[in-house]
Structure formats: structure tokens, C-alpha cells
Design a protein around this motif. Structure first.
Motif, PDB file in Angstrom:
ATOM      1  N   MET A  23       0.448  -1.376   0.059  1.00 28.16           N
ATOM      2  CA  MET A  23       0.081  -0.183   0.235  1.00 28.16           C
ATOM      3  C   MET A  23       0.808   1.289   0.071  1.00 28.16           C
ATOM      4  N   VAL A  24       1.687   1.201   0.816  1.00 29.62           N
ATOM      5  CA  VAL A  24       2.844   2.565   1.159  1.00 29.62           C
ATOM      6  C   VAL A  24       4.058   2.176  -0.061  1.00 29.62           C
ATOM      7  N   GLY A  25       4.909   0.861  -0.230  1.00 29.18           N
ATOM      8  CA  GLY A  25       5.960   0.979  -1.432  1.00 29.18           C
ATOM      9  C   GLY A  25       5.104   0.847  -3.018  1.00 29.18           C
ATOM     10  N   TRP A  26       3.697  -0.204  -2.874  1.00 27.04           N
ATOM     11  CA  TRP A  26       3.627   0.096  -4.569  1.00 27.04           C
ATOM     12  C   TRP A  26       2.908   1.207  -5.267  1.00 27.04           C
ATOM     13  N   VAL A  27       1.763   1.079  -4.432  1.00 25.45           N
ATOM     14  CA  VAL A  27       0.618   1.796  -4.155  1.00 25.45           C
ATOM     15  C   VAL A  27       0.690   3.289  -4.278  1.00 25.45           C
ATOM     16  N   TRP A  71     -10.998  13.143 -14.169  1.00 25.73           N
ATOM     17  CA  TRP A  71     -10.846  13.892 -14.245  1.00 25.73           C
ATOM     18  C   TRP A  71     -10.438  13.956 -16.013  1.00 25.73           C
ATOM     19  N   ILE A  72      -9.814  12.700 -16.472  1.00 28.69           N
ATOM     20  CA  ILE A  72      -8.941  12.258 -16.937  1.00 28.69           C
ATOM     21  C   ILE A  72      -9.681  11.353 -17.932  1.00 28.69           C
ATOM     22  N   LEU A  73     -10.975  11.178 -18.367  1.00 27.60           N
ATOM     23  CA  LEU A  73     -11.577   9.700 -18.770  1.00 27.60           C
ATOM     24  C   LEU A  73     -12.287  10.650 -19.490  1.00 27.60           C
ATOM     25  N   PRO A  74     -12.099  10.266 -21.161  1.00 28.51           N
ATOM     26  CA  PRO A  74     -12.957  10.730 -22.092  1.00 28.51           C
ATOM     27  C   PRO A  74     -14.912  12.224 -21.773  1.00 28.51           C
ATOM     28  N   ARG A  75     -14.236  13.105 -22.149  1.00 30.70           N
ATOM     29  CA  ARG A  75     -15.870  14.100 -21.990  1.00 30.70           C
ATOM     30  C   ARG A  75     -16.237  13.771 -22.757  1.00 30.70           C
ATOM     31  N   LEU A 109      -9.185   5.252  -2.707  1.00 31.93           N
ATOM     32  CA  LEU A 109     -10.209   5.094  -2.808  1.00 31.93           C
ATOM     33  C   LEU A 109     -10.128   6.594  -4.175  1.00 31.93           C
ATOM     34  N   GLN A 110     -10.390   7.041  -3.312  1.00 30.52           N
ATOM     35  CA  GLN A 110     -11.149   8.478  -3.651  1.00 30.52           C
ATOM     36  C   GLN A 110      -9.993   9.467  -4.818  1.00 30.52           C
ATOM     37  N   PHE A 111      -8.241   9.799  -4.287  1.00 29.67           N
ATOM     38  CA  PHE A 111      -8.065   9.925  -5.286  1.00 29.67           C
ATOM     39  C   PHE A 111      -8.402   9.424  -6.417  1.00 29.67           C
ATOM     40  N   VAL A 112      -8.331   7.827  -6.642  1.00 28.83           N
ATOM     41  CA  VAL A 112      -8.198   7.681  -7.846  1.00 28.83           C
ATOM     42  C   VAL A 112     -10.334   7.787  -8.917  1.00 28.83           C
ATOM     43  N   MET A 164      -8.416  21.412 -15.040  1.00 30.12           N
ATOM     44  CA  MET A 164      -9.285  20.528 -13.871  1.00 30.12           C
ATOM     45  C   MET A 164      -9.839  20.629 -13.550  1.00 30.12           C
ATOM     46  N   PRO A 165     -11.012  20.213 -13.393  1.00 27.56           N
ATOM     47  CA  PRO A 165     -12.684  20.727 -13.572  1.00 27.56           C
ATOM     48  C   PRO A 165     -12.993  20.844 -12.080  1.00 27.56           C
ATOM     49  N   ARG A 166     -13.474  21.531 -11.769  1.00 34.40           N
ATOM     50  CA  ARG A 166     -13.765  22.264 -10.293  1.00 34.40           C
ATOM     51  C   ARG A 166     -13.524  20.750  -9.364  1.00 34.40           C
ATOM     52  N   LEU A 167     -15.501  19.633  -9.911  1.00 34.66           N
ATOM     53  CA  LEU A 167     -15.149  18.726  -9.160  1.00 34.66           C
ATOM     54  C   LEU A 167     -14.132  17.678  -8.280  1.00 34.66           C
ATOM     55  N   ALA A 168     -13.164  18.129  -9.688  1.00 30.05           N
ATOM     56  CA  ALA A 168     -11.833  16.633  -9.445  1.00 30.05           C
ATOM     57  C   ALA A 168     -11.171  17.907  -8.676  1.00 30.05           C
ATOM     58  N   VAL A 169     -10.960  18.860  -8.080  1.00 29.31           N
ATOM     59  CA  VAL A 169     -10.289  19.528  -7.647  1.00 29.31           C
ATOM     60  C   VAL A 169     -11.049  19.737  -6.363  1.00 29.31           C
ATOM     61  N   TRP A 170     -12.047  19.453  -5.765  1.00 27.90           N
ATOM     62  CA  TRP A 170     -12.845  18.845  -4.367  1.00 27.90           C
ATOM     63  C   TRP A 170     -12.212  17.981  -4.548  1.00 27.90           C
ATOM     64  N   ILE A 171     -12.510  16.808  -5.287  1.00 25.95           N
ATOM     65  CA  ILE A 171     -12.447  14.920  -5.209  1.00 25.95           C
ATOM     66  C   ILE A 171     -10.342  14.972  -4.580  1.00 25.95           C
TER      67      ILE A 171
END
Lengths: 139, 137
Positions: A50-54, B64-68, B55-58, B1-8
């Protein structure tokens, strides 16, 4: 791709392999009769993964791909980026070595390794946040 | 980067800072044992790091990055994405509070988990039509 990103991503790939080796060894301990201390590596396995990889993969890709800070400083602070890389990896390696040792022999006076590891990894987290925060912005 | 992506993404960075701080506190206590009950923080640490941060970062980067879409609204049903963001964070906070106050199996923690599932489903429904080739439709 910036040099620092390459370091982050290549280090993360090494941790991925290491994590899977440690995880595999934990699973195989009983059937293969591996030493009992292998059973203590579960927290090390989680953190290698989780730290090293992800997390490290995310740090490297974000440093590369996120919106530019300014034209003259596109990745904000390069030195802070390197500090993040070295503190994260030094902290994680200290944990990988120190945690099983402290668990096996709590009276050996090796607790400082975990304290230093905690401080180094915390610095890395703060360093990444500081360097990234202002790059997360609307166009 | 759209506003919601900035918030997330910024919210995920806040969770990263909190998660690393709790993790460092636990590891420090594994070395020094100033607080013998440091293991009580592990549930919060896992929730902050796995859901709040990773999870939230992803989700933020995906938004932000998937096709619009080529025609407005370019980001599709954005209200649904905002809803997913708000419900996800309510879920994280309720899960942490429930786990801390009443234990990981408490009804409050389970409600938090249920909110997270609703948020994940809402985001999946939102992002589904954006998973397609670029410059189509």
C-alpha cells in the motif's frame, strides 16, 4: 517523464515484487515449514503493497501528470519532490527491517528504528501534499 | 482540471495527511509504547488510507481524465458525480466515527459502509458512459 517520476515508478515496481514475495512466504509458511518469524511479516506485507507500491506509484504519476504549478516551476519544488522520495523509501525500509526485529526481541532497544521510520514517512506524506496541493487547480 | 476533480483530489490529500499522521502515531508507539492502546487507531488508519485517500484519489483522477462528451454538458450528469462525492465522504466520516465510538461492527459503522456502497454505485453509473473511445459521440 521526469527523472523523479522514473525513480518513484521503478521503486514502486520493486516494492510490488517484494510485497508479493513476502505475501507468498506468509501463505507458504505452514505448508513449507518456514521459520515462525515469517508469520510476523503481515504488517510489512500490507505496507510494502500500500505504501511502497500503490502510494509511491500515485506520487510518481501525480508529480508527472498533474497541472503545472507555473511555467517556470511546472512541478513546484523539485528538491521537495526528492525529499519526499528519499524519506518515503528510507522510512519504509526502516520499517521493513525494524518491525519484525522489534516484535521478535522487544528488549533489544531497536524501537528507535520504528520511531525514525514513522517520522520519515510522515515527512514524505506532508512533502507530497505541500508540493501537490497548489497543482490541483481549475484551468 | 474541473472543479469537482479539484474538490475530490484535494479532499483525498487531506485524508492522506490524516492517514499518515495516524499511521505514524501508531508506528511511533510500536517503537516507544507511550500509548499502550495505540492499536485502537488501526480501524481509523485503514479507513483514512484505503477509502479516504486511495479510492477517492482514483475517483478524482478518473473524473478528470476520462473522455468527455463532445457536446454540452461535457462532463455528463455532473450532479450525480457531486452526489457520489458528498455521500462517499459522509460514509467515510460516519464509518470512522462509528468505529471509534462503538466499534467496527457497530450499526453506525455499517451505515457508513452502506453510504460508501451507494457512493460507489452512483459514481459507477455516472462514469459508465464516459468509458469509451476519445472523440466519439
Amino acid at each position: 517523464m521526469p527523472l523523479l517520476t522514473r525513480y518513484f515508478i521503478k521503486a514502486s515496481l520493486m516494492y510490488l515484487v517484494a510485497a508479493l514475495l513476502v505475501g507468498g512466504a506468509s501463505l507458504a509458511r505452514a505448508p513449507l515449514g518456514l521459520p515462525a518469524w515469517v508469520g510476523l511479516l503481515q504488517p510489512v506485507y500490507y505496507h510494502l503493497l500500500m505504501v511502497g507500491w500503490v502510494t509511491q506509484m500515485i506520487f510518481g504519476v501525480a508529480y508527472w501528470m498533474f497541472p503545472k504549478f507555473t511555467k517556470t516551476q511546472p512541478r513546484r519544488s523539485i528538491p521537495l519532490g526528492w525529499v519526499t522520495f528519499f524519506t518515503l523509501n528510507a522510512g519504509l525500509l526502516l520499517r521493513v527491517i525494524g518491525e519484525p526485529l522489534v516484535t521478535l526481541n522487544p528488549a533489544a532497544g531497536l524501537g528507535w528504528m520504528l520511531v525514525l521510520s514513522a517520522v520519515l514517512q510522515w515527512i514524505a506524506g506532508v512533502g507530497f501534499i505541500v508540493n501537490t496541493w497548489a497543482r490541483v487547480k481549475e484551468r | 482540471m474541473p472543479r469537482l476533480a479539484v474538490w475530490i483530489v484535494r479532499t483525498s490529500l487531506i485524508y492522506l495527511g490524516c492517514g499518515f499522521t495516524v499511521g505514524a502515531y501508531m508506528l511511533l508507539n510500536k517503537g516507544l509504547t507511550l500509548d499502550p492502546n495505540y492499536r485502537a487507531w488501526i480501524y481509523m488508519h485503514e479507513e483514512l488510507m484505503l477509502i479516504g485517500w486511495m479510492l477517492q484519489f482514483v475517483i478524482g483522477v478518473g473524473f478528470w481524465i476520462l473522455p468527455r462528451f463532445m457536446q454540452a454538458p461535457k462532463y455528463g450528469a455532473i450532479e450525480l458525480a457531486w452526489g457520489a462525492y458528498l455521500i462517499l465522504n459522509a460514509g467515510v466520516l460516519v464509518t470512522i466515527a462509528g468505529g471509534w465510538l462503538e466499534g467496527p461492527g457497530s450499526s453506525a459503522a455499517l451505515i457508513g459502509r452502506a453510504l460508501e456502497i451507494v457512493a460507489a454505485a452512483a459514481f459507477a453509473v455516472y462514469i459508465w458512459p464516459r468509458v469509451r473511445p476519445f472523440l466519439v459521440g
